[in-house]
Design an enzyme around this catalytic site. Structure first.
Site, short mmCIF file in Angstrom:
data_model
loop_
_atom_site.label_atom_id
_atom_site.label_comp_id
_atom_site.label_asym_id
_atom_site.label_seq_id
_atom_site.Cartn_x
_atom_site.Cartn_y
_atom_site.Cartn_z
CB SER A 1 -8.48 3.70 -10.32
OG SER A 1 -9.52 3.65 -9.38
CB SER B 1 -11.09 0.29 -3.48
OG SER B 1 -10.57 1.13 -2.47
CD GLU B 2 -11.57 6.36 -4.00
OE1 GLU B 2 -12.35 5.38 -3.98
OE2 GLU B 2 -11.67 7.33 -3.24
CG ASN B 3 -6.92 1.99 -2.92
OD1 ASN B 3 -8.13 1.78 -3.07
ND2 ASN B 3 -6.18 1.25 -2.14
N GLY B 4 -7.26 1.46 -6.67
CA GLY B 4 -6.82 0.50 -7.67
C GLY B 4 -7.32 -0.92 -7.51
#
Lengths: 217, 233, 217, 233
Positions: free
Chosen positions: A87, A45-48
């Site tokens: 990320s 998940s690209e928020n980390g």
């Protein structure tokens, strides 16, 4: 004709053991529900977060633990948190094996438009431009036509682009299509859908070679 | 050298009209709630805000929008905020939308003393307009510049009196990057301890980057999309 | 004439409360022993540590805890570990207030040579080039002359450079000297050393204005 | 998908002559001792090594030098190794010395998918020869390229079966940067646990960057400069 869950189910067949996968908002998120038995797939998940798990049970929501769609989620064993630079670093470096995302339009050379309708909708590109510019393998999950019945698989995108020459495959409600140097290549038909119907609803160049099998789930 | 401030009001005492301010957080997750409340209370105006999102109508940066304290917003995604869309379409608010990874990396570049970075994000799109591009190994990249922010306002889980910070889960997001990027970095934390109480091996932001720190008085931590599964699943 | 400890002691007078400081190998390391009472100075070691403490007691050496000189050390409360990229990141970003390092030669425009003697010595620059190119304030700690009695404060460096126009101040065994746009400016004499002696041992342009006080410790 | 290997011999099975290999560590601190021993045992030759230091005569990368397994060394400081100096001066060994921060950042650039970075280190020196330079805000920077390494061999304190790594104290140094930069990254750890046993908030290297992991059989952890103070101090 496939419903949203079936589109997700068909895309899940593309997953391989050991894959790191980024799933976009909407239909792509549903792919997580159909990961084949016996293989390990790690969701980024690209928020980390690496190792995203299912939604939490009621009462177990954690406001500090969300996915890129701002939904409350959980983690699986072996997960890791990191900042947004790392990320997108791992995304740019090609460490994510597969990216699945939605689109408003895809062109026959693999351009994608998904973030803006001039004068009407300005939500921003979020991480989509980074993902499409960097991912090794991009599958687009979308309806074959818009609500007015117009094709979303075009010769050339009309809307502002998210990225160029990047889409590798499209799974729509009608078909599985590969994006080749020569245009869209029809790989599979949805159950009950004819090649003719797909042809009619594809504005871009559609290559049809030999018998086109029906999808198997 | 004391870095500890009593509250947001004191820590933000010298933020004045027209400043460039970074705000950590992703959606409403990990946002500096107390700093935002203090900005609203101070009624500073003409701010340029750099933040991944713009909050929702009645929370987060949305509170600053409602009081028309922003001149310009630099963000990657603003889809959750109707007031934002209204100010944008009427031209009240200047908006620069940039890819999320570009936003993150431009913060990091600032904290790492790198004046510019290369990213493929946005090549061939309107994001590339007016920007220098360059081909490496057959692939095209845009050159993007480090940010130059007057203040960075970040939110951490734990902090110590030396300014060291530890974030929790996905509330980390942009916070450590912006913490590195502010000329003056102000951190609000849920738990503030004496130097020596945090494990130096687990620090996410070393104190050298943090100029001021205070314990937030209250955290609402509003959830934007409450999603749950059935227990049978 | 100062000994090495006195050079370090004089440099320590330049420290201010709240400073983050990087101390090079050799005389600069000794500065840590003379930090004035009542101020807080945090030492950065470029191998990945803020908050470096004194050497450990016998038996308490930790092989995983060393400084940039590969010496066993300890940490102080409030310390933090990080990787080498972040370490040089904070150096490049100007977060380190003062850098103290040794030199083989310094020129009157602030160039420094410290890492290589062609055909004789090839140890490498380590982090010195990064430090001198980035630091806001650089003090060089060194002997005024080399073992042959030749000046190390030159019009132009003879050895390969570590960095250009970067040295702000020199504390030698003879003098405290500021590097200005017009050359070396004599600020203080070591106890018992005359301006004439300093002048004789300085090849580069030396500016002497008014009475030059003796150093006070 | 199994990432766990029995030992260094198995994990390094496909490293052959002529490869470009990164090795973590600073001095002898945090070096992949078991990987180096396996390279010596395999007798692979003509290696290009990227590592901050070259070990000492009889430990670390010094062992590879002694057996003349290296064609080229890319490092920032090699002052502790007489055999190294000998091979360099006789021309047996090709050497590229680069600033330490440049070395670190070129590793990071690789792991972050950034083809090049800008740094002021080396401007006006022989390091700048043949390199593109560029002025930003009145200051000159060199453009330095990301590394392209076949293998990264790193050493961590703890690791799990998903490849997540945690380093200890200053043994972190270049390890997380090189872990991100290898086409194939092999991590040796002092303690190997099941996925789920490490706190996801404390991971330094996420498993996505690590292709193989094994528990080192023995660690000497030799100290290069044993320095102590008197207890009276």
């Amino acid at each position: 004709m496939l419903d949203k869950n079936q589109i997700a189910q068909r895309i899940a067949k593309e997953l391989k053991d050991g894959y790191y996968v980024n799933l976009g908002i909407g239909i792509p998120t549903l792919v997580a529900n159909f990961i084949p038995e016996g293989i390990t797939v790690t969701l980024q998940s690209e928020n980390g977060l690496l190792g995203m798990g299912p939604f939490p049970l009621a009462g177990e929501e954690d406001p500090d633990l969300i996915n890129a769609g701002k939904q409350t989620i959980t983690t699986l064993p072996g997960s890791a948190f990191f900042d947004s630079a790392m990320s997108f670093g791992m995304i740019r470096a090609g460490k994510v094996d597969l990216t699945v995302l939605g689109a408003m339009e895809v062109s026959e050379n693999g351009d994608i438009a998904s973030w803006k309708i001039p004068g009407k909708m300005v939500k921003g590109m979020g991480g989509a431009m980074d993902l499409v510019a960097s991912a090794k393998n991009i599958i687009v999950a979308m309806m074959h036509t818009n609500p007015k019945g117009e094709s979303k698989l075009l010769k050339k995108c009309n809307l502002p682009l998210t990225g160029i020459k990047c889409v590798k495959k499209i799974v729509s409600n009608l078909a599985v299509i590969e994006v080749t140097d020569n245009g869209f290549r029809l790989l599979e038909r949805a159950p009950g859908v004819t090649v003719e119907e797909i042809q009619n609803k594809t504005e871009g160049k559609l290559i049809v070679e030999g018998d086109i099998p029906e999808m198997i789930f | 050298m004391n870095k500890v401030f009593k509250d947001a009001g004191e820590a933000l005492h010298d933020i004045s009209d027209g400043k460039i301010i970074m705000l950590g957080g992703f959606g409403l997750c990990g946002i500096p709630e107390n700093c935002i409340a203090a900005l609203v209370k101070k009624e500073v105006k003409e701010l340029t805000c750099i933040s991944n999102n713009a909050g929702v109508d009645d929370f987060g940066i949305g509170l600053l929008l409602k009081k028309k304290q922003l001149k310009k917003m630099i963000a990657s995604y603003v889809g959750e905020n109707a007031e934002f869309e209204r100010q944008l379409l009427t031209g009240e608010l200047e908006v620069e939308l940039i890819p999320q990874g570009t936003l993150a990396t431009r913060c990091m570049a600032s904290g790492y003393g790198m004046p510019a970075i290369f990213t493929p994000a946005g090549v061939g799109t309107e994001v590339a307009e007016g920007k220098e591009s360059r081909v490496f190994n057959g692939k095209e990249y845009l050159m993007e510049y480090a940010f130059d922010a007057d203040f960075a306002l970040v939110k951490a889980w734990k902090g110590d009196t030396a300014g060291n910070l530890i974030y929790k889960e996905t509330a980390r997001n942009f916070n450590p990057l912006m913490a590195m990027a502010g000329k003056i970095t102000i951190a609000e934390v849920e738990e503030l301890v004496e130097a020596g109480q945090l494990n130096p091996n687990e620090i996410h932001t070393p104190g050298i980057y943090v100029h001021r720190i205070f314990k937030g008085s209250v955290y609402e931590k509003r959830i934007e999309q409450r999603t749950i599964r059935q227990s049978a699943h």
